[in-house]
Design a protein around this motif. Structure first.
Motif, PDB file in Angstrom:
ATOM      1  N   ALA A 256       4.227  15.508   3.567  1.00 11.69           N
ATOM      2  CA  ALA A 256       3.029  14.882   4.125  1.00 11.69           C
ATOM      3  C   ALA A 256       3.098  13.367   3.968  1.00 11.69           C
ATOM      4  N   TYR A 257       3.579  12.921   2.817  1.00 14.65           N
ATOM      5  CA  TYR A 257       3.723  11.482   2.571  1.00 14.65           C
ATOM      6  C   TYR A 257       4.724  10.860   3.551  1.00 14.65           C
TER       7      TYR A 257
ATOM      8  N   GLN B 177       0.835  -1.205   0.000  1.00 15.99           N
ATOM      9  CA  GLN B 177       0.000   0.000   0.000  1.00 15.99           C
ATOM     10  C   GLN B 177       0.867   1.251   0.000  1.00 15.99           C
ATOM     11  N   ASN B 178       1.946   1.231   0.795  1.00 12.25           N
ATOM     12  CA  ASN B 178       2.849   2.368   0.849  1.00 12.25           C
ATOM     13  C   ASN B 178       3.489   2.621  -0.510  1.00 12.25           C
ATOM     14  N   SER B 179       3.826   1.542  -1.219  1.00 10.32           N
ATOM     15  CA  SER B 179       4.409   1.654  -2.549  1.00 10.32           C
ATOM     16  C   SER B 179       3.411   2.262  -3.527  1.00 10.32           C
TER      17      SER B 179
ATOM     18  N   LYS C 103       1.509   6.856  -6.885  1.00  5.17           N
ATOM     19  CA  LYS C 103       0.460   7.811  -7.244  1.00  5.17           C
ATOM     20  C   LYS C 103       0.941   9.243  -7.033  1.00  5.17           C
ATOM     21  N   LEU C 104       1.615   9.471  -5.925  1.00  2.13           N
ATOM     22  CA  LEU C 104       2.129  10.813  -5.635  1.00  2.13           C
ATOM     23  C   LEU C 104       3.145  11.232  -6.686  1.00  2.13           C
ATOM     24  N   ALA C 105       4.034  10.328  -7.067  1.00  2.00           N
ATOM     25  CA  ALA C 105       5.040  10.635  -8.092  1.00  2.00           C
ATOM     26  C   ALA C 105       4.377  10.964  -9.417  1.00  2.00           C
TER      27      ALA C 105
END
Length: 248
Positions: free
Chosen positions: A150-151, A42-44, A49-51
């Motif tokens: 934030a991430y 999930q963290n990956s 998505k953020l990238a």
């Protein structure tokens, strides 16, 4: 002999105790590892998505910097709409939006005293709006560095909605604030922003709803934003239109 038997028996007893304990620790480690796999996955996904969002925003800004456009701002104070203002906008060499006021706002009607009161209130609202704009500049456009922070702090979560992905940032620019960025995973475009923050104190709540749209060449832009400052009973609606390429 009895002593030798006792020692041997003791060793066997210790060995019989240690082995199950070791097995138990191994099993605990295996269970912990298995339990952590979904969290790692999930963290990956969040990181990917953020990238993707940050890359899309950077590419879009480069295209948007080629344009100039008209910005129309409508202010509504305590239910009373004020005359709209218009600015011609474009990006400057420093990458910031530069605005040129188009036309002159109409003079307020009435006697000298009324004009003075209106001028005072207008000045107060302008000062307040200046502070609000400084605050909202922390959110719009979203800052890649703040999003990354934030991430890293575990303050970013994903909320899928069909073909869209909501990235929810908590404590983004101030403790207790929240910014939700809606991203179209198919077109790789930001669809909207929803911001809940405050001015100085949490009771002075400020919200901002931003709706995006696309130009014919696919460049994304802010079509309309609605700012609401409940403490001042102030609503500011800003619309952007008439996009034209610079020098075109």
């Amino acid at each position: 002999m009895n002593r030798s038997f006792t020692i041997t028996q003791g060793k066997q007893s210790i060995a019989g105790t240690v082995v199950p304990v070791c097995k138990r620790f191994v099993m605990i480690g295996v269970v912990a590892l298995v339990a952590s796999i979904p969290a790692i996955a999930q963290n990956s996904e969040v990181q990917q998505k953020l990238a993707s969002v940050k890359l899309s925003m950077a590419e879009n800004k480069q295209r948007l910097e080629q344009y100039q456009w008209m910005e129309t701002t409508q202010l509504n104070l305590k239910g009373d709409p004020k005359p709209p203002s218009e600015n011609l906008c474009h990006y400057g060499p420093d990458g910031q939006v530069q605005k040129t006021l188009i036309g002159v706002p109409p003079e307020p009607s009435g006697g000298r005293l009324k004009k003075r009161v209106i001028a005072k209130k207008t000045g107060e609202i302008k000062d307040y709006m200046g502070d609000v704009k400084s605050l909202l500049s922390l959110y719009v456009p979203p800052d890649p560095q703040r999003m990354e922070q934030a991430y890293q702090a575990g303050k970013l979560s994903l909320n899928p909605a069909g073909g869209l992905m909501n990235l929810v940032f908590r404590d983004y620019a101030q403790p207790g604030d929240q910014m939700t960025l809606t991203f179209d995973t198919a077109t790789r475009k930001v669809i909207s922003l929803s911001i809940n923050t405050y001015m100085g104190e949490t009771k002075d709540a400020v919200t901002l709803q931003v709706q995006m749209a696309s130009l014919p060449d696919g460049t994304n832009y802010v079509e309309q934003s609605v700012l609401s400052a409940s403490a001042k009973k102030l609503v500011v609606t800003t619309s952007n239109s008439n996009y034209q390429k610079m020098g075109g």
